[in-house]
Write an enzyme that holds these catalytic residues in place. Structure first.
Site, short mmCIF file in Angstrom:
data_model
loop_
_atom_site.label_atom_id
_atom_site.label_comp_id
_atom_site.label_asym_id
_atom_site.label_seq_id
_atom_site.Cartn_x
_atom_site.Cartn_y
_atom_site.Cartn_z
N TYR A 7 0.81 -1.22 0.00
CA TYR A 7 0.00 0.00 0.00
C TYR A 7 0.84 1.26 0.00
CZ TYR A 7 1.33 -0.32 4.88
OH TYR A 7 2.08 -0.42 6.03
N GLY A 8 2.18 1.13 0.00
CA GLY A 8 3.03 2.31 0.15
C GLY A 8 4.16 2.33 -0.86
N THR A 9 5.37 2.42 -0.33
CA THR A 9 6.55 2.60 -1.19
C THR A 9 6.82 1.41 -2.10
OG1 THR A 9 7.98 1.73 0.55
CG2 THR A 9 7.67 4.13 0.47
N LEU A 10 6.19 0.28 -1.83
CA LEU A 10 6.41 -0.89 -2.69
C LEU A 10 5.53 -0.88 -3.94
CD1 LEU A 10 6.72 -3.64 0.08
CD2 LEU A 10 8.53 -2.90 -1.48
N GLU A 75 11.26 -3.80 5.75
CA GLU A 75 10.19 -3.26 6.60
C GLU A 75 10.51 -3.37 8.09
OE1 GLU A 75 8.25 -1.51 5.07
OE2 GLU A 75 8.23 -2.31 3.04
N1 PCA Z 1 6.18 -0.21 2.29
C1 PCA Z 1 5.26 -1.27 2.51
C2 PCA Z 1 4.68 -0.98 3.84
C3 PCA Z 1 4.81 0.48 3.99
C4 PCA Z 1 5.74 0.90 2.94
O1 PCA Z 1 6.00 2.03 2.60
C5 PCA Z 1 4.21 -1.27 1.43
O2 PCA Z 1 4.36 -0.59 0.42
O3 PCA Z 1 3.20 -1.96 1.59
#
Ligand code: PCA
Length: 117
Positions: A7-10, A75
């Site tokens: 949900y984020g940087t991935l 993480e």
């Molecule tokens: N990376 C993981 C968890 C939070 C983040 O920035 C993601 O993208 O799901």
């Protein structure tokens, strides 16, 4: 293979997406209500919120065990920053067993991002 909800940087186009190189994108997805995102200074943390009605948007990826091990390091799961846990998703992934990185530390004073990072 392991299914991961990111949900984020991935996510595609985001700063850590290269960690998913060679893995399989299965589609966009949304959690059931009960989760919110908070801004942790350039990256988000997803936390359970009983009063949430919207859920969180992200992507489902099928990752191999080597990739999963690298994600756990990224993480900070050993340090207790995030914990990889099963998350309930809406259709078409509602019946699938999918994990995501939930943020474990406090979010007091952090801005709420909402449903999409
Ligand atoms: N990376 C993981 C968890 C939070 C983040 O920035 C993601 O993208 O799901």
């Amino acid at each position: 293979m392991n299914l991961i909800f990111v949900y984020g940087t991935l996510k595609r186009g985001c700063s850590n997406h290269a960690f998913l190189a060679g893995q399989a994108f299965l589609g966009e997805a949304r959690t059931v209500p009960g989760f919110r995102l908070f801004d942790l200074d350039g990256f988000p943390g997803m936390v359970p919120r009983a009063d949430d009605r919207d859920g969180v948007s992200g992507e489902i990826w099928s990752v191999d065990p080597e990739c999963l091990a690298r994600l756990d390091i990224l993480e900070g799961t050993a340090e207790g920053l995030y914990r990889r846990k099963p998350v309930p998703l809406l259709a078409p992934f509602a019946e699938r067993s999918v994990e995501s990185y939930l943020y474990l530390r406090g979010v007091e004073g952090r801005s709420e991002v909402g449903s999409v990072w």
